[in-house]
Design a protein around this motif. Sequence first.
Motif, PDB file in Angstrom:
ATOM      1  N   LEU A  58       0.839  -1.203   0.000  1.00 61.40           N
ATOM      2  CA  LEU A  58       0.000   0.000   0.000  1.00 61.40           C
ATOM      3  C   LEU A  58       0.871   1.248   0.000  1.00 61.40           C
ATOM      4  CD1 LEU A  58      -2.638   1.630   0.336  1.00 61.40           C
ATOM      5  CD2 LEU A  58      -2.394   1.275   2.804  1.00 61.40           C
ATOM      6  N   GLN A  59       1.861   1.284   0.871  1.00 64.40           N
ATOM      7  CA  GLN A  59       2.724   2.469   0.962  1.00 64.40           C
ATOM      8  C   GLN A  59       3.491   2.695  -0.343  1.00 64.40           C
ATOM      9  OE1 GLN A  59       2.331   4.561   3.424  1.00 64.40           O
ATOM     10  NE2 GLN A  59       0.930   3.125   4.388  1.00 64.40           N
ATOM     11  N   SER A  60       3.949   1.621  -0.960  1.00 65.76           N
ATOM     12  CA  SER A  60       4.656   1.726  -2.239  1.00 65.76           C
ATOM     13  C   SER A  60       3.728   2.243  -3.328  1.00 65.76           C
ATOM     14  CB  SER A  60       5.215   0.355  -2.619  1.00 65.76           C
ATOM     15  OG  SER A  60       5.793   0.396  -3.896  1.00 65.76           O
ATOM     16  N   ALA A  61       2.488   1.739  -3.357  1.00 65.25           N
ATOM     17  CA  ALA A  61       1.523   2.177  -4.366  1.00 65.25           C
ATOM     18  C   ALA A  61       1.159   3.646  -4.175  1.00 65.25           C
ATOM     19  CB  ALA A  61       0.269   1.308  -4.304  1.00 65.25           C
ATOM     20  N   VAL A  62       0.995   4.070  -2.935  1.00 66.16           N
ATOM     21  CA  VAL A  62       0.677   5.477  -2.654  1.00 66.16           C
ATOM     22  C   VAL A  62       1.831   6.370  -3.104  1.00 66.16           C
ATOM     23  CG1 VAL A  62       0.337   7.161  -0.794  1.00 66.16           C
ATOM     24  CG2 VAL A  62      -0.989   5.044  -0.818  1.00 66.16           C
ATOM     25  N   ALA A  63       3.062   5.974  -2.809  1.00 66.93           N
ATOM     26  CA  ALA A  63       4.221   6.777  -3.233  1.00 66.93           C
ATOM     27  C   ALA A  63       4.279   6.873  -4.756  1.00 66.93           C
ATOM     28  CB  ALA A  63       5.508   6.165  -2.683  1.00 66.93           C
ATOM     29  N   ALA A  64       4.021   5.762  -5.434  1.00 64.53           N
ATOM     30  CA  ALA A  64       4.036   5.759  -6.901  1.00 64.53           C
ATOM     31  C   ALA A  64       2.903   6.620  -7.455  1.00 64.53           C
ATOM     32  CB  ALA A  64       3.926   4.337  -7.433  1.00 64.53           C
ATOM     33  N   LEU A  65       1.727   6.568  -6.829  1.00 67.60           N
ATOM     34  CA  LEU A  65       0.601   7.387  -7.286  1.00 67.60           C
ATOM     35  C   LEU A  65       0.904   8.869  -7.111  1.00 67.60           C
ATOM     36  CD1 LEU A  65      -2.211   7.632  -8.456  1.00 67.60           C
ATOM     37  CD2 LEU A  65      -3.136   7.243  -6.153  1.00 67.60           C
ATOM     38  N   ARG A  66       1.547   9.224  -6.016  1.00 71.76           N
ATOM     39  CA  ARG A  66       1.928  10.634  -5.808  1.00 71.76           C
ATOM     40  C   ARG A  66       2.883  11.100  -6.919  1.00 71.76           C
ATOM     41  NH1 ARG A  66       0.051  12.465  -1.038  1.00 71.76           N
ATOM     42  NH2 ARG A  66      -0.348  10.961   0.620  1.00 71.76           N
ATOM     43  N   ILE A  67       3.786  10.236  -7.320  1.00 68.49           N
ATOM     44  CA  ILE A  67       4.700  10.568  -8.420  1.00 68.49           C
ATOM     45  C   ILE A  67       3.926  10.725  -9.725  1.00 68.49           C
ATOM     46  CG2 ILE A  67       6.580   9.673  -9.862  1.00 68.49           C
ATOM     47  CD1 ILE A  67       7.714   8.436  -7.232  1.00 68.49           C
ATOM     48  N   ASP A  68       3.024   9.769 -10.014  1.00 64.39           N
ATOM     49  CA  ASP A  68       2.198   9.866 -11.225  1.00 64.39           C
ATOM     50  C   ASP A  68       1.419  11.174 -11.260  1.00 64.39           C
ATOM     51  OD1 ASP A  68       2.813   7.399 -12.499  1.00 64.39           O
ATOM     52  OD2 ASP A  68       1.333   6.323 -11.292  1.00 64.39           O
ATOM     53  N   CYS A  69       0.783  11.520 -10.144  1.00 66.32           N
ATOM     54  CA  CYS A  69      -0.023  12.743 -10.087  1.00 66.32           C
ATOM     55  C   CYS A  69       0.854  13.987 -10.224  1.00 66.32           C
ATOM     56  CB  CYS A  69      -0.813  12.806  -8.782  1.00 66.32           C
ATOM     57  SG  CYS A  69      -2.145  11.592  -8.672  1.00 66.32           S
ATOM     58  N   GLY A  70       2.020  13.974  -9.604  1.00 63.10           N
ATOM     59  CA  GLY A  70       2.938  15.111  -9.705  1.00 63.10           C
ATOM     60  C   GLY A  70       3.413  15.338 -11.126  1.00 63.10           C
ATOM     61  N   ARG A  71       3.731  14.259 -11.830  1.00 60.38           N
ATOM     62  CA  ARG A  71       4.149  14.381 -13.229  1.00 60.38           C
ATOM     63  C   ARG A  71       3.045  14.956 -14.102  1.00 60.38           C
ATOM     64  NH1 ARG A  71       6.895   8.483 -13.615  1.00 60.38           N
ATOM     65  NH2 ARG A  71       8.865   9.003 -12.604  1.00 60.38           N
ATOM     66  N   ALA A  72       1.791  14.672 -13.720  1.00 62.47           N
ATOM     67  CA  ALA A  72       0.648  15.137 -14.508  1.00 62.47           C
ATOM     68  C   ALA A  72       0.250  16.569 -14.146  1.00 62.47           C
ATOM     69  CB  ALA A  72      -0.538  14.206 -14.310  1.00 62.47           C
ATOM     70  N   GLY A  73       0.888  17.135 -13.141  1.00 62.97           N
ATOM     71  CA  GLY A  73       0.573  18.502 -12.746  1.00 62.97           C
ATOM     72  C   GLY A  73      -0.513  18.595 -11.692  1.00 62.97           C
ATOM     73  N   GLY A  74      -0.802  17.485 -11.011  1.00 60.14           N
ATOM     74  CA  GLY A  74      -1.827  17.502  -9.970  1.00 60.14           C
ATOM     75  C   GLY A  74      -1.359  18.254  -8.735  1.00 60.14           C
ATOM     76  N   ASP A  75      -2.291  18.981  -8.115  1.00 58.12           N
ATOM     77  CA  ASP A  75      -1.935  19.681  -6.874  1.00 58.12           C
ATOM     78  C   ASP A  75      -2.143  18.734  -5.685  1.00 58.12           C
ATOM     79  OD1 ASP A  75      -4.678  19.722  -6.123  1.00 58.12           O
ATOM     80  OD2 ASP A  75      -4.969  21.712  -6.980  1.00 58.12           O
ATOM     81  N   ASP A  76      -1.861  19.216  -4.480  1.00 54.10           N
ATOM     82  CA  ASP A  76      -1.941  18.362  -3.291  1.00 54.10           C
ATOM     83  C   ASP A  76      -3.354  17.833  -3.045  1.00 54.10           C
ATOM     84  OD1 ASP A  76       0.761  18.691  -2.835  1.00 54.10           O
ATOM     85  OD2 ASP A  76       0.503  20.229  -1.292  1.00 54.10           O
ATOM     86  N   GLY A  77      -4.353  18.664  -3.257  1.00 56.45           N
ATOM     87  CA  GLY A  77      -5.732  18.248  -3.036  1.00 56.45           C
ATOM     88  C   GLY A  77      -6.172  17.179  -4.016  1.00 56.45           C
ATOM     89  N   GLU A  78      -5.842  17.361  -5.280  1.00 59.64           N
ATOM     90  CA  GLU A  78      -6.198  16.367  -6.301  1.00 59.64           C
ATOM     91  C   GLU A  78      -5.486  15.044  -6.037  1.00 59.64           C
ATOM     92  OE1 GLU A  78      -6.837  19.690  -9.821  1.00 59.64           O
ATOM     93  OE2 GLU A  78      -4.912  18.655  -9.625  1.00 59.64           O
TER      94      GLU A  78
END
Length: 106
Positions: A58-78
């Motif tokens: 779970l922790q690994s998937a969350v970290a990877a999702l945060r990276i995916d969202c950051g690359r896409a330009g997502g803000d903290d709330g999104e």
Amino acid sequence: RHANAHATVNGGLALVVEGGAVAASTLVFGGISDGGMLRAKACEASLVGQPLASDAALQSAVAALRIDCGRAGGDDGETALAVQMLYKLLLAAQPAPPPKVAACLR
């Protein structure tokens, strides 16, 4: 949510679970990138082969999702909304979630 409100982030998420482990995953989010839909490929890859009930997975998937969202330009709330959707998906995929958790997933 108030009537006539629009979702900030939406998602289409699917897991294939075999023998208690994730065999395949597809995670697509809308409302995170200005370019349309985000396919969270790093998060998908981090889940495959991992046991469903593993906190480390779970922790690994969350970290990877945060990276995916950051690359896409997502803000903290999104990003936080996408993480919540992922967490709910993983809880719902459990073969026998605790009763209090099961009640929240309905």
